[in-house]
Scaffold this motif. Sequence first.
Motif, mmCIF file in Angstrom:
data_model
loop_
_atom_site.group_PDB
_atom_site.id
_atom_site.type_symbol
_atom_site.label_atom_id
_atom_site.label_comp_id
_atom_site.label_asym_id
_atom_site.label_seq_id
_atom_site.Cartn_x
_atom_site.Cartn_y
_atom_site.Cartn_z
ATOM 1 N N LEU A 62 -1.236 5.778 -8.024
ATOM 2 C CA LEU A 62 -1.245 4.781 -9.086
ATOM 3 C C LEU A 62 -0.255 3.643 -8.856
ATOM 4 O O LEU A 62 -0.491 2.530 -9.301
ATOM 5 C CB LEU A 62 -0.988 5.443 -10.436
ATOM 6 N N GLN A 63 0.843 3.894 -8.167
ATOM 7 C CA GLN A 63 1.783 2.802 -7.895
ATOM 8 C C GLN A 63 1.119 1.750 -7.021
ATOM 9 O O GLN A 63 1.231 0.558 -7.274
ATOM 10 C CB GLN A 63 3.053 3.324 -7.209
ATOM 11 N N PHE A 64 0.420 2.188 -5.995
ATOM 12 C CA PHE A 64 -0.269 1.258 -5.103
ATOM 13 C C PHE A 64 -1.359 0.518 -5.869
ATOM 14 O O PHE A 64 -1.509 -0.693 -5.752
ATOM 15 C CB PHE A 64 -0.858 2.017 -3.911
ATOM 16 N N GLY A 65 -2.096 1.248 -6.688
ATOM 17 C CA GLY A 65 -3.146 0.628 -7.487
ATOM 18 C C GLY A 65 -2.600 -0.383 -8.468
ATOM 19 O O GLY A 65 -3.121 -1.494 -8.613
ATOM 20 N N THR A 66 -1.524 -0.018 -9.149
ATOM 21 C CA THR A 66 -0.941 -0.891 -10.162
ATOM 22 C C THR A 66 -0.153 -2.038 -9.552
ATOM 23 O O THR A 66 -0.295 -3.190 -9.955
ATOM 24 C CB THR A 66 -0.016 -0.080 -11.092
ATOM 25 N N ASN A 67 0.697 -1.741 -8.583
ATOM 26 C CA ASN A 67 1.581 -2.756 -8.012
ATOM 27 C C ASN A 67 0.891 -3.700 -7.037
ATOM 28 O O ASN A 67 1.373 -4.809 -6.817
ATOM 29 C CB ASN A 67 2.770 -2.108 -7.306
ATOM 30 N N ASP A 106 -4.619 6.756 5.627
ATOM 31 C CA ASP A 106 -4.152 7.482 4.439
ATOM 32 C C ASP A 106 -3.505 6.497 3.461
ATOM 33 O O ASP A 106 -2.410 6.721 2.958
ATOM 34 C CB ASP A 106 -3.162 8.585 4.838
ATOM 35 N N LEU A 107 -4.207 5.407 3.191
ATOM 36 C CA LEU A 107 -3.665 4.326 2.386
ATOM 37 C C LEU A 107 -3.276 4.770 0.974
ATOM 38 O O LEU A 107 -2.307 4.292 0.407
ATOM 39 C CB LEU A 107 -4.672 3.185 2.307
ATOM 40 N N MET A 108 -4.009 5.710 0.401
ATOM 41 C CA MET A 108 -3.730 6.158 -0.961
ATOM 42 C C MET A 108 -2.857 7.410 -0.989
ATOM 43 O O MET A 108 -2.770 8.093 -1.999
ATOM 44 C CB MET A 108 -5.038 6.404 -1.706
ATOM 45 N N ARG A 112 -0.208 13.049 2.425
ATOM 46 C CA ARG A 112 1.237 13.260 2.226
ATOM 47 C C ARG A 112 1.711 12.310 1.149
ATOM 48 O O ARG A 112 1.799 11.112 1.376
ATOM 49 C CB ARG A 112 1.996 13.009 3.525
ATOM 50 N N TYR A 113 2.032 12.843 -0.002
ATOM 51 C CA TYR A 113 2.441 12.000 -1.115
ATOM 52 C C TYR A 113 3.936 12.090 -1.358
ATOM 53 O O TYR A 113 4.514 13.163 -1.380
ATOM 54 C CB TYR A 113 1.704 12.374 -2.397
ATOM 55 N N TYR A 119 5.783 3.755 -3.530
ATOM 56 C CA TYR A 119 6.339 2.534 -4.092
ATOM 57 C C TYR A 119 6.632 1.529 -2.968
ATOM 58 O O TYR A 119 6.271 0.359 -3.056
ATOM 59 C CB TYR A 119 7.611 2.825 -4.879
ATOM 60 N N GLY A 120 7.269 2.002 -1.901
ATOM 61 C CA GLY A 120 7.568 1.134 -0.766
ATOM 62 C C GLY A 120 6.305 0.552 -0.147
ATOM 63 O O GLY A 120 6.257 -0.623 0.213
ATOM 64 N N LEU A 121 5.272 1.371 -0.051
ATOM 65 C CA LEU A 121 3.997 0.915 0.496
ATOM 66 C C LEU A 121 3.395 -0.171 -0.385
ATOM 67 O O LEU A 121 2.889 -1.181 0.109
ATOM 68 C CB LEU A 121 3.031 2.091 0.618
ATOM 69 N N SER A 122 3.469 0.000 -1.702
ATOM 70 C CA SER A 122 2.917 -1.012 -2.601
ATOM 71 C C SER A 122 3.669 -2.331 -2.449
ATOM 72 O O SER A 122 3.077 -3.411 -2.509
ATOM 73 C CB SER A 122 2.945 -0.529 -4.056
ATOM 74 N N LYS A 123 4.975 -2.255 -2.255
ATOM 75 C CA LYS A 123 5.769 -3.471 -2.098
ATOM 76 C C LYS A 123 5.547 -4.117 -0.730
ATOM 77 O O LYS A 123 5.568 -5.342 -0.597
ATOM 78 C CB LYS A 123 7.252 -3.177 -2.342
ATOM 79 N N MET A 124 5.310 -3.311 0.292
ATOM 80 C CA MET A 124 4.963 -3.850 1.614
ATOM 81 C C MET A 124 3.616 -4.567 1.530
ATOM 82 O O MET A 124 3.455 -5.670 2.066
ATOM 83 C CB MET A 124 4.891 -2.734 2.658
#
Length: 154
Positions: A62-67, A106-108, A112-113, A119-124
Amino acid sequence: MTWTLDEAPSQAGRLAVITGASGGLGLDTARGLARKGAEVVIAARDPVKGRAAAVEVGGGELQFGTNFLGHYALTKRLLPLLRQAKARVVSISSLAHKNAHIECDDLMSDRRYSPVKAYGLSKMADLLFARELQRKSGTPDGGCCRWPRIPVWP
């Protein structure tokens, strides 16, 4: 006679393509099949609602989806109007992007969660999108995009 999803057999190894899955019965069906292990493809007329449903149904991060995904989808839809108005898109990131490594397979973060990694991935992704938007603007001052900002707190 009542029936519950718990009584349904495993759907592992099956692919389900569901039309109208951005809401209502289609979304409920997608949730149920995904919960039972099916690979679910969401088909929706509204790409923004479809992406939101896909994130929800896929147990997506959800962080990746939201951010990122939501902002990307909105910006893409509004881009012609933003360019016409000579508006700017400002992307906010954080130093957490420095520890991010994008794994395209493994973008989502299904395998490995880690909340910190996600969060770092969403910001990248925010930074990469801003950079590409800047590049495609084709103007020296950035046209439709300014470089992303990283807040610094005292």
